[in-house]
Design a protein around this motif. Sequence first.
Motif, mmCIF file in Angstrom:
data_model
loop_
_atom_site.group_PDB
_atom_site.id
_atom_site.type_symbol
_atom_site.label_atom_id
_atom_site.label_comp_id
_atom_site.label_asym_id
_atom_site.label_seq_id
_atom_site.Cartn_x
_atom_site.Cartn_y
_atom_site.Cartn_z
ATOM 1 N N LEU A 61 0.830 -1.208 0.000
ATOM 2 C CA LEU A 61 0.000 0.000 0.000
ATOM 3 C C LEU A 61 0.864 1.258 0.000
ATOM 4 C CD1 LEU A 61 -2.657 -1.208 2.573
ATOM 5 C CD2 LEU A 61 -3.064 -0.745 0.137
ATOM 6 N N ARG A 62 1.922 1.258 0.782
ATOM 7 C CA ARG A 62 2.798 2.431 0.872
ATOM 8 C C ARG A 62 3.480 2.714 -0.462
ATOM 9 N NH1 ARG A 62 4.856 6.874 1.313
ATOM 10 N NH2 ARG A 62 6.180 7.514 3.046
ATOM 11 N N ARG A 63 3.927 1.665 -1.145
ATOM 12 C CA ARG A 63 4.596 1.828 -2.439
ATOM 13 C C ARG A 63 3.646 2.324 -3.522
ATOM 14 N NH1 ARG A 63 6.350 -3.442 -1.342
ATOM 15 N NH2 ARG A 63 5.106 -4.161 -3.098
ATOM 16 N N ALA A 64 2.343 2.139 -3.315
ATOM 17 C CA ALA A 64 1.360 2.572 -4.309
ATOM 18 C C ALA A 64 1.307 4.089 -4.418
ATOM 19 C CB ALA A 64 -0.024 2.024 -3.952
ATOM 20 N N GLY A 65 1.829 4.790 -3.440
ATOM 21 C CA GLY A 65 1.781 6.252 -3.457
ATOM 22 C C GLY A 65 0.438 6.768 -2.972
ATOM 23 N N ALA A 66 0.427 8.051 -2.650
ATOM 24 C CA ALA A 66 -0.790 8.674 -2.115
ATOM 25 C C ALA A 66 -1.934 8.477 -3.093
ATOM 26 C CB ALA A 66 -0.543 10.149 -1.838
ATOM 27 N N PRO A 67 -3.086 8.123 -2.635
ATOM 28 C CA PRO A 67 -3.566 8.029 -1.248
ATOM 29 C C PRO A 67 -3.316 6.670 -0.589
ATOM 30 C CG PRO A 67 -5.427 7.723 -2.702
ATOM 31 C CD PRO A 67 -4.208 7.959 -3.575
ATOM 32 N N TYR A 68 -2.343 5.904 -1.060
ATOM 33 C CA TYR A 68 -1.929 4.636 -0.444
ATOM 34 C C TYR A 68 -3.076 3.634 -0.388
ATOM 35 C CZ TYR A 68 1.606 7.993 0.935
ATOM 36 O OH TYR A 68 2.532 8.998 0.928
ATOM 37 N N GLU A 69 -3.661 3.369 -1.544
ATOM 38 C CA GLU A 69 -4.769 2.423 -1.595
ATOM 39 C C GLU A 69 -4.631 1.518 -2.819
ATOM 40 O OE1 GLU A 69 -8.130 5.080 -1.663
ATOM 41 O OE2 GLU A 69 -8.061 5.266 -3.836
ATOM 42 N N LEU A 70 -5.135 0.307 -2.644
ATOM 43 C CA LEU A 70 -5.156 -0.677 -3.723
ATOM 44 C C LEU A 70 -6.414 -1.511 -3.594
ATOM 45 C CD1 LEU A 70 -1.467 -2.020 -3.519
ATOM 46 C CD2 LEU A 70 -2.412 -0.541 -5.302
ATOM 47 N N SER A 71 -6.802 -2.110 -4.691
ATOM 48 C CA SER A 71 -7.895 -3.075 -4.646
ATOM 49 C C SER A 71 -7.371 -4.361 -4.007
ATOM 50 C CB SER A 71 -8.395 -3.374 -6.059
ATOM 51 O OG SER A 71 -7.408 -4.103 -6.767
#
Length: 161
Positions: A61-71
């Motif tokens: 989640l952190r690596r996804a970048g802001a807003p730090y969210e994934l499905s």
Amino acid sequence: MRDEVDDLSEDWARERPDLDLSPVAVFSRLGRLSRHLDLARRDAFTAHGIESWEFDVLAALRRAGAPYELSPGRLLRETLVTSGTMTNRVDRLAARGFVERYPDPEDRRGVLVRLTPEGKEAVDGAFEALLDAEAGFLADLSEDEQHQLAGLLRSLLVRFS
């Protein structure tokens, strides 16, 4: 400079001179380093109140970048676990206040998993502690040697990617 792998290689060479033992010199050292890295990871994560599996999800989640969210599906691909395992992990992380679920605005049936400020603080602290430990493992190598080692390991790993 010698290590315990030199000793076991010599013992095998004495007992089995008919075998090419060159892989032992590489993979026995990688295996021993892996055990030391696992211990360093556990220490870094424990010091920040998380377990290894929690770090894996929070780090994705952190690596996804802001807003730090994934499905959840993307989290599955990032962490290589089953959907049942991921559901359980997200439930447990949500109970700890490290993640929250939100409806996916682009898919009425879907949800998104978002890192909370508490989750971000935990994963950032654990990651910094891990990097410190890993830098210690590499301290005796020059920057050029570190780049060379990374390249050689990449060459071995790419076949599994």
